[in-house]
Design a protein around this motif. Structure first.
Motif, PDB file in Angstrom:
ATOM      1  N   ALA A 192     -16.613  28.629  88.504  1.00 28.51           N
ATOM      2  CA  ALA A 192     -16.919  29.786  87.522  1.00 28.51           C
ATOM      3  C   ALA A 192     -17.314  29.098  86.133  1.00 28.51           C
ATOM      4  O   ALA A 192     -18.105  29.408  85.505  1.00 28.51           O
ATOM      5  N   VAL A 193     -16.376  28.142  85.818  1.00 32.51           N
ATOM      6  CA  VAL A 193     -16.680  27.548  84.401  1.00 32.51           C
ATOM      7  C   VAL A 193     -18.041  26.807  84.458  1.00 32.51           C
ATOM      8  O   VAL A 193     -18.794  26.768  83.736  1.00 32.51           O
ATOM      9  N   GLY A 194     -18.208  26.152  85.568  1.00 32.65           N
ATOM     10  CA  GLY A 194     -19.455  25.383  85.744  1.00 32.65           C
ATOM     11  C   GLY A 194     -20.739  25.990  85.714  1.00 32.65           C
ATOM     12  O   GLY A 194     -21.614  25.540  85.216  1.00 32.65           O
ATOM     13  N   ASN A 195     -20.657  27.161  86.474  1.00 28.89           N
ATOM     14  CA  ASN A 195     -21.846  27.922  86.430  1.00 28.89           C
ATOM     15  C   ASN A 195     -22.161  28.715  84.962  1.00 28.89           C
ATOM     16  O   ASN A 195     -23.272  29.037  84.862  1.00 28.89           O
ATOM     17  N   SER A 196     -21.296  28.631  84.196  1.00 31.81           N
ATOM     18  CA  SER A 196     -21.240  29.218  82.942  1.00 31.81           C
ATOM     19  C   SER A 196     -22.015  27.972  82.044  1.00 31.81           C
ATOM     20  O   SER A 196     -22.426  28.492  80.586  1.00 31.81           O
ATOM     21  N   GLY A 197     -22.004  26.922  82.446  1.00 31.38           N
ATOM     22  CA  GLY A 197     -22.586  25.817  81.509  1.00 31.38           C
ATOM     23  C   GLY A 197     -21.507  25.236  80.572  1.00 31.38           C
ATOM     24  O   GLY A 197     -22.098  24.526  79.736  1.00 31.38           O
ATOM     25  N   LEU A 198     -20.217  25.464  80.819  1.00 34.89           N
ATOM     26  CA  LEU A 198     -19.053  24.678  80.000  1.00 34.89           C
ATOM     27  C   LEU A 198     -18.458  23.394  80.750  1.00 34.89           C
ATOM     28  O   LEU A 198     -18.769  23.210  81.816  1.00 34.89           O
ATOM     29  N   ASP A 199     -17.685  22.809  79.973  1.00 34.81           N
ATOM     30  CA  ASP A 199     -16.972  21.404  80.695  1.00 34.81           C
ATOM     31  C   ASP A 199     -16.037  22.118  81.452  1.00 34.81           C
ATOM     32  O   ASP A 199     -14.879  22.421  81.006  1.00 34.81           O
ATOM     33  N   GLN A 200     -16.043  22.218  82.842  1.00 32.46           N
ATOM     34  CA  GLN A 200     -15.113  22.540  83.847  1.00 32.46           C
ATOM     35  C   GLN A 200     -13.840  21.704  83.691  1.00 32.46           C
ATOM     36  O   GLN A 200     -12.736  22.281  83.509  1.00 32.46           O
ATOM     37  N   THR A 201     -14.036  20.463  83.647  1.00 35.38           N
ATOM     38  CA  THR A 201     -12.904  19.618  83.510  1.00 35.38           C
ATOM     39  C   THR A 201     -11.902  19.675  82.534  1.00 35.38           C
ATOM     40  O   THR A 201     -10.818  19.837  82.401  1.00 35.38           O
ATOM     41  N   THR A 202     -12.388  19.890  81.266  1.00 33.16           N
ATOM     42  CA  THR A 202     -11.892  20.060  79.969  1.00 33.16           C
ATOM     43  C   THR A 202     -11.077  21.297  80.047  1.00 33.16           C
ATOM     44  O   THR A 202      -9.883  21.343  79.688  1.00 33.16           O
ATOM     45  N   LEU A 203     -11.727  22.476  80.329  1.00 30.21           N
ATOM     46  CA  LEU A 203     -11.214  23.829  80.144  1.00 30.21           C
ATOM     47  C   LEU A 203     -10.161  23.863  81.307  1.00 30.21           C
ATOM     48  O   LEU A 203      -9.122  24.717  80.868  1.00 30.21           O
TER      49      LEU A 203
END
Length: 208
Positions: free
Chosen positions: A138-149
């Motif tokens: 979900a975070v990756g599809n939004s264009g954000l840094d998924q690992t950090t968040l």
């Protein structure tokens, strides 16, 4: 004779009548009633509205649009919302959204793996990573840094905070404050199915 069985059953449900095979069987006790029966035309189609019946508990939602695709998308959205509402009312409970449920579950699995033996530790670790793939996706599809968040949300959850991810602001928040929830039954079914599928895959020697 031109009315389908499905429509006949709908009329019976709304008016409280019964189906008979012959006109001689028509008696007042089995004939339903309605305060008004009106035929209306909407979007080029004719509809019959039965109002004021003994079982008038249904509501019709008329959906229109510029074309069939637009009206179809709108109808699917409304249907999905009604199904979700029905599920919530049936379950009587909800889960926090924003990935908070998956993150909390993964954190508890990681804690359990520390005290488990080596044979079960691998299963705990694999299942926790599989569940974390949901907020990661979900975070990756939004264009954000998924690992950090996701790691920040895990750290906050380990401190006892209910932590979800707001993909609009990119912040770690409590999803219940913003009214973001997930349905209980579908989430439970997904998690149970995930464990079953993982167990079956482990038993397979090879995948073609």
């Amino acid at each position: 004779r031109r009315v389908s069985r499905k429509k006949i059953l709908r009329i019976i449900r709304a008016c409280g009548g019964s189906v008979v095979n012959h006109v001689d069987d028509l008696v007042p006790s089995i004939i339903g009633h309605a305060e008004s029966v009106e035929e209306k035309k909407f979007m080029g189609q004719k509809f019959v509205f039965l109002e004021g019946g003994p079982n008038s508990k249904a509501a019709s939602i008329a959906v229109g649009g510029f074309n069939d695709m637009k009206s179809g998308v709108t109808a699917d959205t409304i249907e999905g919302g009604l199904i979700t509402l029905r599920t919530v009312l049936k379950d009587g409970k909800v889960l926090p959204g924003g990935g908070a449920t998956e993150i909390s579950l993964a954190v508890n699995l990681i804690k359990a793996s520390k005290s488990a033996d080596i044979q079960h530790k691998v299963g705990f670790d694999i299942l926790s990573q599989a569940i974390l793939s949901i907020p990661n996706c979900a975070v990756g599809n939004s264009g954000l840094d998924q690992t950090t968040l996701v790691n920040e949300a895990i750290s906050a959850t380990e401190k006892g905070e209910l932590s979800g991810i707001d993909i609009e602001s990119g912040m770690i928040v409590d999803p219940t404050i913003f009214g973001v929830y997930d349905t209980f039954s579908p989430k439970k079914a997904i998690i149970q199915t995930t464990a079953i599928l993982a167990s079956q895959l482990i038993l397979i020697d090879g995948i073609i």
